[in-house]
Design an enzyme around this catalytic site. Structure first.
Site, PDB file in Angstrom:
ATOM      1  N   GLY B  46       0.803  -1.064   0.075  1.00 54.83           N
ATOM      2  CA  GLY B  46      -0.103   0.217  -0.014  1.00 54.83           C
ATOM      3  C   GLY B  46       0.775   1.116  -0.052  1.00 54.83           C
ATOM      4  NE  ARG B  68      -3.411 -12.204   3.181  1.00 55.50           N
ATOM      5  CZ  ARG B  68      -2.914 -13.196   3.899  1.00 55.50           C
ATOM      6  NH1 ARG B  68      -2.991 -14.525   3.494  1.00 55.50           N
ATOM      7  NH2 ARG B  68      -3.165 -12.966   5.121  1.00 55.50           N
ATOM      8  NE  ARG B  76      -6.805  -9.543  -4.778  1.00 57.78           N
ATOM      9  CZ  ARG B  76      -6.833 -10.266  -3.667  1.00 57.78           C
ATOM     10  NH1 ARG B  76      -6.069  -9.910  -2.542  1.00 57.78           N
ATOM     11  NH2 ARG B  76      -7.464 -11.482  -3.633  1.00 57.78           N
ATOM     12  CG  ASP B 108      -3.001  -1.354  13.343  1.00 64.32           C
ATOM     13  OD1 ASP B 108      -1.820  -1.895  13.296  1.00 64.32           O
ATOM     14  OD2 ASP B 108      -3.321  -0.457  13.781  1.00 64.32           O
ATOM     15  CE  LYS B 109     -10.581  -4.385  10.465  1.00 63.36           C
ATOM     16  NZ  LYS B 109     -11.685  -3.833   9.498  1.00 63.36           N
ATOM     17  CD  GLN B 110      -4.671  -7.106   5.509  1.00 66.19           C
ATOM     18  OE1 GLN B 110      -3.571  -7.357   5.230  1.00 66.19           O
ATOM     19  NE2 GLN B 110      -5.460  -6.450   4.829  1.00 66.19           N
ATOM     20  CG  HIS B 132       0.316   1.041  14.889  1.00 62.95           C
ATOM     21  ND1 HIS B 132       0.433   1.639  16.097  1.00 62.95           N
ATOM     22  CD2 HIS B 132      -0.974   0.814  14.782  1.00 62.95           C
ATOM     23  CE1 HIS B 132      -0.619   1.824  16.774  1.00 62.95           C
ATOM     24  NE2 HIS B 132      -1.551   1.420  15.925  1.00 62.95           N
ATOM     25  CD  GLU B 221      -5.428   5.826  16.190  1.00 72.23           C
ATOM     26  OE1 GLU B 221      -4.505   5.967  15.320  1.00 72.23           O
ATOM     27  OE2 GLU B 221      -5.746   4.575  16.656  1.00 72.23           O
ATOM     28  CD  GLU B 393       0.439  11.671  14.160  1.00 72.85           C
ATOM     29  OE1 GLU B 393      -0.761  11.044  14.285  1.00 72.85           O
ATOM     30  OE2 GLU B 393       1.687  10.940  14.062  1.00 72.85           O
TER      31      GLU B 393
END
Lengths: 474, 490
Positions: B46, B68, B76, B108-110, B132, B221, B393
């Protein structure tokens, strides 16, 4: 008098010098000043209108019957003619020479005006003197009075102020103000600050071509013309390079760049393939090709700005790309200008620091420049005629001035390779001339190898003798 | 997996939270040499992944990408990003076993899924880098003992990381070593070389800890950065429209107002932001901010407490496990708000007008920045971290709102930020209802319409002194000083 029309006129003056495709109109009552560097053809242009030169193509029409010219060349002729009258070598009779008053009467059409002018220029004491005993300045005055008294329809004064004392210059200026209502006046001057304020138009000659014609009441154009003239006429010297730099010297027997069988594609979209290019030190190149043929892509393979440089076979400045060198190892050998760079140069930075950033290959300045670097950068500003604006904000400058600074930034470290990707793009004629003059200086006077990209066939650079043309992508 | 932070003793927790120091530029004199000739494999292509990889490669390092199998097979966007830029792309099985340094730059979620799959493929004594620390700290991911675990987190979006590098500079970067996984004591050296490879060392590097980064990042955040700006946008817009101001004007004032007022914040802190107001307006904003701080303080405390206890992350992970039902519902709601759907007027709003007509917005930014900062430092987080995660930020998020309003802002920020933002927003809207009822167009929309802009000298002196002596201003001045000393662009 009619309009004098010069159309695409090419005229030969001697084996080495021609005026090149001059197109120019002079209307009655206009007062032109012709500017240009030494050898640019100013005097030839004046002489052309006085009937000299051999017209090889184009046309010159509308010349009036009465044309007067005062020039160093005309003065030399006059002196020669007087010498020719002296037959004492064969007659053994001493030649007294033509008296000044005889000379004046010879060409006079308006005795009343002549008398007035003689008085004004304080020639009365000289009337009974022999012409051959006049000083240079006195001869000049005599010629001016002759010319003015002849009611010329076109008056050409080539460096008229040269050799005149202050008082005489003043008188001449007054006379010209009175004259110019009825006469087309053409002044040929070397110095910008000698231009009288009654001048209505200005033109600039460069290497036999008339490159600029502007109206005197257009201050921005006049300012630019002054800047360009300054560049062409001052004793231009490319500022020195910084010594004591940490950049390793390049091996002289290696090519600067060698690209083998290069290919650039984005997905299925092929830009080019099977491309080979070798640049030896001192070989100046011109790269051309239609839009989209991949010129900038190719250059960015050299600078490292195209990421696909890593999967091509590229050897630059002693590095085979992709073997652990950093992009800064490459950039230290390159000076680079392109539109892309100008778009990217969006940081808040002063004019002086833009030039200094060339020492560090950065956009913006993030290091403390040495005194020596500052001194060199100031020399560049002087060369560009921008010394007064060292502290100004780069973003506030005109596009053309920004481009000039970026070109100076690219040259400041005397890089082994200077890449100029359409450096004149978007520049007006004036700035284009200025940039081309600078590039020629670099080609001629430094060890820098130049790669020059352009579309305009007229932007030729003296010294470039290698060409690479890319085809339209299939 | 247990929350890692909660397994530590209070003593260790405090030590980790209190880690954050500005590193001496001399600490980076070795540049990238520790990583020279080593194999760097990036997971994810990304914006952060691609742009960090481009910088690292341009710094002379060997970078490739692993994606992947499906992303490669279906070619992709991530695959295109990597191949168009001339990178080698391979599957986990092909590339991970060759890697000396694996850069996990996936969302993060992955992380749990990715790291679980990747670590067994990693060679012995290799290094795993995060940008992170959520996976390690909140999810308690356990990494094989021989593997070194570090964090390198540029404090800017990926595109800026690349742009600044190309200019010859960098972006401020936070680095950390997971002390539990530093078997050879090489973690810091690798993290420094990685930061240097992205150009971060030129703009300043903060040495922190996984825990300090996660806890402060989450707090910033969800409160001031996204939560306060979202809540403030909705409240200010609705208030103006209810008071008869044209929706087009109200929408524009809010959308661009945050960016304009926080630009002043970026340059000169809260002080400069308030200094942009007239004297009466400054005193008004100061008083409103004080009132807002009193009302919102318990909410900031609750957010900090939930972050520290792990209640926030476990709640969010439940939603992840539940197909993001809450998150997506809230996102939809945001998309349907009146502010989101208003069309901006073409009328120009001058830069100063955003201040003069947005006194309440200025007050909200001041209150939010100071509360987040005060709450973080009170919880043991160092002033430097607290400053970066609050004041520093805020302009970045304000810029996103200026470009995309709220729905897109929420879609582009991280999942953790978005989830926390909605939690804050839902609690804060009712909390400020009474306060907003008392507001009028003099503080939002029209500005003070004073014939006389005189103020009481004594009061102005008090206000100025209070503004300038706040701790976030003092640390801010120091850190901004470091930045501008490095970034010598005049």
């Amino acid at each position: 008098m009619d309009t004098i029309c010069v159309q695409q006129c090419t005229a030969k003056f001697n084996a080495d010098f021609s005026l090149d495709a001059i197109t120019w109109n002079i209307e009655p009552g206009q007062c032109w000043v012709i500017l240009g560097a030494n050898g640019s053809g100013k005097s030839a242009l004046g002489a052309l209108l006085a009937g000299e030169g051999e017209i090889q193509s184009g046309s010159l029409t509308g010349l009036p019957g009465r044309v007067s010219i005062v020039s160093l060349e005309a003065q030399a002729k006059l002196i020669q003619a007087e010498r020719d009258k002296d037959d004492s070598d064969i007659t053994d009779v001493v030649f007294a020479g033509t008296l000044v008053e005889e000379m004046l009467e010879e060409s006079c059409v308006d005795p009343a005006l002549l008398a007035k002018l003689v008085q004004r220029f304080n020639l009365t004491p000289l009337l009974t003197r022999s012409f051959r005993h006049l000083s240079t300045g006195e001869t000049r005055k005599l010629m001016l009075v002759q010319a003015l008294a002849s009611h010329p329809e076109l008056l050409i004064l080539d460096e008229p102020f040269e050799g005149l004392d202050v008082r005489a210059v003043e008188i001449l200026r007054e006379c010209l103000v009175e004259q110019n209502r009825s006469t087309a006046l053409l002044l040929i001057l070397n110095r910008f600050d000698e231009i009288p304020d009654f001048v209505t138009h200005m033109a600039l000659l460069h290497q036999g071509a008339l490159v600029q014609q502007i109206a005197a009441n257009d201050p921005p154009a006049v300012a630019q013309l002054a800047q360009l003239l300054h560049l062409q006429t001052s004793d231009i010297r490319i500022p020195e390079m910084e010594t004591d730099v940490n950049v390793a010297a390049l091996a002289p027997d290696q090519p600067l760049v060698e690209i083998r069988n290069a290919r650039i594609a984005y997905g299925d979209n092929l830009v080019f393939e099977h491309l080979n290019w070798r640049i030896e030190p001192g070989q100046h190149w011109q790269l051309s090709g239609p839009n989209g043929s991949g010129k900038t892509c190719l250059l960015n393979l050299i600078t490292g700005d195209n990421p696909q440089c890593y999967n091509n076979d590229i050897f630059v400045f002693g590095y085979q790309r992709g073997q652990g060198e950093s992009i800064w190892d490459i950039k230290q050998h390159i000076g680079y200008v392109s539109s892309g760079l100008q778009w990217d140069y969006r940081v808040s930075v002063s004019v002086l620091n833009v030039i200094l950033s060339g020492f560090y290959d950065s956009i913006g300045l993030y290091q403390t420049a040495s005194d020596r670097q500052q001194e060199i950068a100031r020399q560049w500003l002087g060369l560009l005629g921008m010394s007064q604006r060292a502290g100004a904000s780069f973003q506030q400058l005109s596009f053309g001035d920004q481009r000039l600074l970026l070109i100076a930034r690219a040259m400041v470290k005397h890089p082994p390779l200077l890449i100029l990707d359409e450096p004149c793009l978007g520049l007006d004629d004036m700035n284009r001339q200025l940039v081309l003059a600078l590039i020629e200086k670099v080609c001629a006077e430094t060890d820098t190898t130049v790669v020059y990209v352009n579309h305009h066939a007229t932007d030729r650079i003296e010294g470039i003798d290698h060409y690479l043309a890319l085809d339209q992508r299939s | 997996m247990a929350n890692y932070f909660n397994t530590l003793s209070l003593r260790e927790q405090l030590a980790q939270l209190g880690k954050c120091e500005f590193m001496d530029p001399a600490a980076f004199s070795d540049g990238v040499s520790v990583l020279k000739g080593k194999k760097l494999v990036v997971i994810g292509c990304g914006s952060q992944g691609l742009n960090q990889g481009l910088n690292l490669r341009d710094s002379g390092l060997d970078v490739s990408y692993t994606l992947r199998d499906s992303a490669i097979k279906e070619q992709r966007q991530s695959w295109k990003n990597a191949t168009d830029n001339g990178f080698t792309v391979g599957t986990y099985a092909e590339l991970i076993p060759t890697a000396d340094l694996v850069l996990n730059l996936t969302p993060d979620k992955q992380h749990t899924a990715v790291v679980t799959e990747v670590v067994p493929l990693m060679k012995k004594n290799a290094c795993l880098a995060y940008s992170h620390g959520f996976n390690i700290v909140e999810e308690g991911m356990q990494i094989r003992d021989d593997i070194t675990v570090i964090m390198v987190a540029p404090k800017c979006p990926g595109t800026e990381v690349r742009e600044e590098y190309k200019r010859g500079f960098g972006v401020p970067t936070l680095i950390a070593v997971h002390e539990k996984n530093d078997p050879q004591g090489q973690g810091l050296a690798i993290a420094k070389a990685y930061a240097a490879g992205t150009g971060g060392h030129k703009a300043g590097v903060l040495m922190s800890s996984f825990i300090a980064e996660v806890k402060s990042d989450l707090m910033g955040e969800q409160t001031i950065l996204c939560g306060m700006l979202q809540t403030g946008s909705l409240l200010c817009f609705d208030k103006m429209v209810a008071q008869g101001i044209a929706p087009g004007y109200a929408s524009k004032l809010v959308q661009y107002g945050w960016e304009t007022v926080t630009e002043a914040l970026k340059y000169g802190g809260v002080t400069n932001m308030l200094d942009r107001l007239s004297n009466p307006a400054k005193i008004k904003a100061f008083d409103l901010a004080a009132e807002l701080k009193d009302i919102m303080r318990p909410l900031y405390h609750k957010h900090m407490d939930d972050i520290m206890s792990g209640a926030f992350s476990s709640g969010m992970m439940q939603d992840w496990a539940n197909d993001d039902v809450s998150l997506l519902g809230w996102r939809k709601e945001t998309g349907e708000s009146a502010f989101e759907n208003a069309t901006n007027t073409d009328e120009e709003i001058k830069e100063q007008e955003y201040f003069d007509h947005g006194i309440l917005m200025v007050a909200m930014v001041k209150a939010g920045v100071e509360l987040a900062y005060e709450t973080m430092t009170a919880a043991g987080i160092k002033a430097e971290s607290a400053y970066y995660e609050s004041l520093h930020e805020t302009p970045l998020i304000a810029n996103t709102i200026a470009r995309k309003k709220l729905f897109e802002m929420n879609s582009t920020i991280s999942d953790t930020a978005e989830y926390g933002c909605y939690l804050y927003n839902h609690a804060c809207l009712p909390l400020l209802a009474d306060f907003m009822a008392g507001m009028n167009t003099d503080v939002i929309g029209h500005g003070l319409s004073l014939q006389d802009t005189g103020v009481d000298n004594q009061r102005l002196i008090e206000v100025n002194a209070a503004l300038r002596s706040h701790s976030v201003e003092i640390i801010g001045q120091t850190l901004r000083g470091y930045m501008s000393a490095m970034k010598k662009i005049v």
